[in-house]
Design a protein around this motif. Structure first.
Motif, PDB file in Angstrom:
ATOM      1  N   TYR A 102     -31.587 -46.716   3.755  1.00 33.55           N
ATOM      2  CA  TYR A 102     -32.479 -48.174   3.943  1.00 33.55           C
ATOM      3  C   TYR A 102     -32.580 -47.944   5.146  1.00 33.55           C
ATOM      4  O   TYR A 102     -33.781 -48.315   5.246  1.00 33.55           O
ATOM      5  N   ALA A 103     -32.984 -46.977   6.161  1.00 35.86           N
ATOM      6  CA  ALA A 103     -33.555 -47.408   7.311  1.00 35.86           C
ATOM      7  C   ALA A 103     -34.986 -47.332   7.515  1.00 35.86           C
ATOM      8  O   ALA A 103     -35.510 -48.334   7.927  1.00 35.86           O
ATOM      9  N   ASP A 104     -35.450 -46.276   6.908  1.00 37.57           N
ATOM     10  CA  ASP A 104     -36.923 -46.826   7.121  1.00 37.57           C
ATOM     11  C   ASP A 104     -37.329 -47.121   5.926  1.00 37.57           C
ATOM     12  O   ASP A 104     -38.309 -47.977   6.911  1.00 37.57           O
ATOM     13  N   ASP A 137     -30.673 -52.886  14.044  1.00 39.88           N
ATOM     14  CA  ASP A 137     -31.001 -54.075  14.922  1.00 39.88           C
ATOM     15  C   ASP A 137     -30.189 -55.284  15.187  1.00 39.88           C
ATOM     16  O   ASP A 137     -30.499 -56.870  14.860  1.00 39.88           O
ATOM     17  N   ARG A 138     -28.722 -55.423  14.434  1.00 43.52           N
ATOM     18  CA  ARG A 138     -27.955 -56.290  14.449  1.00 43.52           C
ATOM     19  C   ARG A 138     -28.494 -57.629  13.606  1.00 43.52           C
ATOM     20  O   ARG A 138     -27.897 -58.448  12.798  1.00 43.52           O
ATOM     21  N   THR A 139     -29.567 -56.207  12.644  1.00 41.46           N
ATOM     22  CA  THR A 139     -30.252 -57.049  11.144  1.00 41.46           C
ATOM     23  C   THR A 139     -29.189 -56.220   9.351  1.00 41.46           C
ATOM     24  O   THR A 139     -29.965 -55.174   9.653  1.00 41.46           O
ATOM     25  N   GLN A 140     -28.631 -57.088   8.871  1.00 43.76           N
ATOM     26  CA  GLN A 140     -28.267 -56.216   7.464  1.00 43.76           C
ATOM     27  C   GLN A 140     -29.183 -56.483   6.435  1.00 43.76           C
ATOM     28  O   GLN A 140     -30.167 -57.668   6.426  1.00 43.76           O
ATOM     29  N   TYR A 141     -29.654 -54.776   6.491  1.00 40.94           N
ATOM     30  CA  TYR A 141     -30.744 -54.613   5.410  1.00 40.94           C
ATOM     31  C   TYR A 141     -30.751 -54.400   4.239  1.00 40.94           C
ATOM     32  O   TYR A 141     -30.690 -53.932   2.768  1.00 40.94           O
ATOM     33  N   GLY A 142     -28.950 -53.243   4.302  1.00 41.51           N
ATOM     34  CA  GLY A 142     -29.116 -52.128   3.381  1.00 41.51           C
ATOM     35  C   GLY A 142     -27.453 -52.778   3.167  1.00 41.51           C
ATOM     36  O   GLY A 142     -26.391 -53.290   3.157  1.00 41.51           O
ATOM     37  N   MET A 143     -27.197 -52.956   1.308  1.00 41.47           N
ATOM     38  CA  MET A 143     -25.996 -53.715   0.710  1.00 41.47           C
ATOM     39  C   MET A 143     -25.466 -52.659   0.026  1.00 41.47           C
ATOM     40  O   MET A 143     -25.399 -51.930  -0.475  1.00 41.47           O
ATOM     41  N   MET A 308     -27.670 -50.584  -1.451  1.00 41.33           N
ATOM     42  CA  MET A 308     -28.225 -51.460  -2.863  1.00 41.33           C
ATOM     43  C   MET A 308     -29.431 -51.952  -1.733  1.00 41.33           C
ATOM     44  O   MET A 308     -28.924 -52.173  -0.302  1.00 41.33           O
ATOM     45  N   MET A 309     -30.722 -52.414  -2.027  1.00 43.23           N
ATOM     46  CA  MET A 309     -31.850 -52.912  -0.970  1.00 43.23           C
ATOM     47  C   MET A 309     -32.835 -53.525  -1.696  1.00 43.23           C
ATOM     48  O   MET A 309     -33.053 -53.351  -3.052  1.00 43.23           O
ATOM     49  N   ALA A 310     -33.495 -54.209  -1.021  1.00 40.79           N
ATOM     50  CA  ALA A 310     -34.896 -55.426  -2.436  1.00 40.79           C
ATOM     51  C   ALA A 310     -35.425 -55.381  -1.762  1.00 40.79           C
ATOM     52  O   ALA A 310     -36.053 -55.682  -0.123  1.00 40.79           O
TER      53      ALA A 310
END
Length: 425
Positions: A102-104, A137-143, A308-310
């Motif tokens: 998900y990082a990119d 950066d301490r924020t969750q984007y990837g589930m 999973m990502m949105a």
């Protein structure tokens, strides 16, 4: 509104898929919302394709949500990440993607924050180390969507014939390997450092040696003293003494090592849950123990998660969140885990699996999950670093190779890539 599912996309062109994904919503003036999910196929045949799992889940969800349609497109793992990248680049991002990284997308601001879509109870239910791995950066984007850990598999028949017990330390592992070789075992320890999944075998050994790819603050530490010592030991005590098989580690891929284990040719190797089913189907009697460490059981094993990502592109955050809350209901998480011999990513589903006698075979893997260490997937540089490891790491244990030299060059490349990624961010 009739739902269309694309299934395995061998029957559709990338251009056709892109055109389909360009549409949105329901027919003229309708308040219906169509959500589009691109997901990976975990099956190994049409009979157990992930399409069947998603079809059943979506049918149940839509029955209770008449204003929402969900279209699911399933791609093989060899294609799915590339397909999503192409869709996003073309301006036709799906609402959700279940893929390997998900990082990119997070770095480019293309994803919803997890707390912007999931309800608080669902978000809080993820296993903590999986939540951490889903953060940038301490924020969750990837589930986290699916997880597994690694154990040392050993062939009980071969061990019995050699009078051995499973090893708990590196010295015992080497001694067992020597005894197995003396009995004519082809691969006393199978060390797959071929390009298929060398980064995984490498990480497992780095962890068992007390370190890993990164330090406690997330900085690459590939050439740390512990890591160099780990590969010195592998080179001198296993590879250099011909204990890793007739196939050189550089040419041995994970799939081939697993196949050799199911043929009874391997004494020991690091494996994940899917190896249990294939080995049992071939009649191999095997045991599983935690990976040995330098002086005893390794402090951590390797964990792997898919994500999973949105995507924000279509503005369907509310509907995506409601659907994903349903996806992460225990019954659905457990159904997927059971179908593909994977570990649940939520605490409640993990507790249910641990308490179920029918899941006793997965218990050893489940026990390792709380202390598992995952790839540094929150780094946009990781994909390139992983590719470099796949290409270079086997040289560290090859005749004439230098563990310190190879790990040092990987460290320089990783540091450079990470610095570049941070400056772009």
């Amino acid at each position: 509104m009739q739902r269309r599912r694309t299934g395995l996309i061998a029957v559709a062109s990338a251009l056709g898929m892109t055109a389909t994904l360009a549409g949105c919503g329901g027919p003229g003036g309708s308040s219906d919302v169509t959500l589009r999910l691109v997901a990976a196929d975990y099956g190994d045949s049409k009979a157990n394709s992930s399409q069947k799992y998603w079809d059943k889940l979506v049918d149940a969800y839509e029955a209770g949500h008449p204003g929402v349609q969900v279209e699911v497109s399933i791609y093989p793992w060899t294609d799915v990440d590339r397909k999503v990248k192409e869709m996003v680049a073309a301006g036709h991002a799906p609402d959700m993607a279940q893929i390997g990284a998900y990082a990119d997308y997070a770095a480019k601001g293309q994803l919803y924050k997890v707390d912007d879509v999931l309800s608080i109870p669902v978000q809080a239910n993820f296993e903590s180390q999986l939540t951490d791995a889903g953060e940038m950066d301490r924020t969750q984007y990837g589930m986290p969507f699916a997880a597994s850990t690694r154990l040392l598999f050993y062939n009980k028949t071969l061990f019995s014939q050699a009078g051995l017990t499973p090893p708990e330390t590196w010295d015992e592992l080497a001694a067992d390997a020597r005894a197995l070789k003396a009995k004519g075992v082809k691969f006393p320890y199978a060390l797959p450092l071929g390009p298929e999944e060398a980064q995984a075998e490498t990480m497992q050994w780095l962890l068992s040696g007390g370190d890993g790819y990164t330090d406690d603050v997330g900085t690459y530490s590939i050439d740390s003293p512990q890591n160099v010592s780990t590969f010195d030991w592998l080179k001198d005590e296993l590879v250099g003494k011909d204990l890793t098989g007739p196939v050189a580690p550089a040419k041995l891929n994970r799939a081939d090592a697993f196949a050799a284990f199911t043929r009874g040719e391997v004494g020991m190797l690091s494996g994940h849950p899917t190896l249990m089913k294939t080995a049992a189907a071939k009649g191999v009697k095997f045991g599983m123990v935690p990976m040995p460490g330098v002086d005893g059981r390794a402090k951590a094993t390797m964990g792997v998660a898919d994500w999973m990502m949105a995507f924000k592109k279509n503005g369907h955050g509310e509907q995506v969140g409601d659907f994903l809350d349903y996806v992460y209901d225990d019954k659905n998480v457990l159904a997927f885990s059971h179908e593909y011999d994977l570990l649940p990513v939520t605490s409640s589903a993990s507790d249910a699996m641990a308490a179920d006698k029918d899941d006793a075979d997965l218990a050893p893997f489940l026990e390792e999950l709380p202390t598992a260490v995952l790839y540094p997937v929150g780094k946009t540089s990781w994909a390139g670093v992983s590719a470099d490891v796949k290409k270079q790491i086997a040289k560290a244990v090859s005749p004439g190779g230098s563990p310190a030299g190879i790990l040092g060059s990987l460290q320089i490349a990783a540091t450079t890539a990470d610095s570049a990624a941070q400056s772009q961010g």
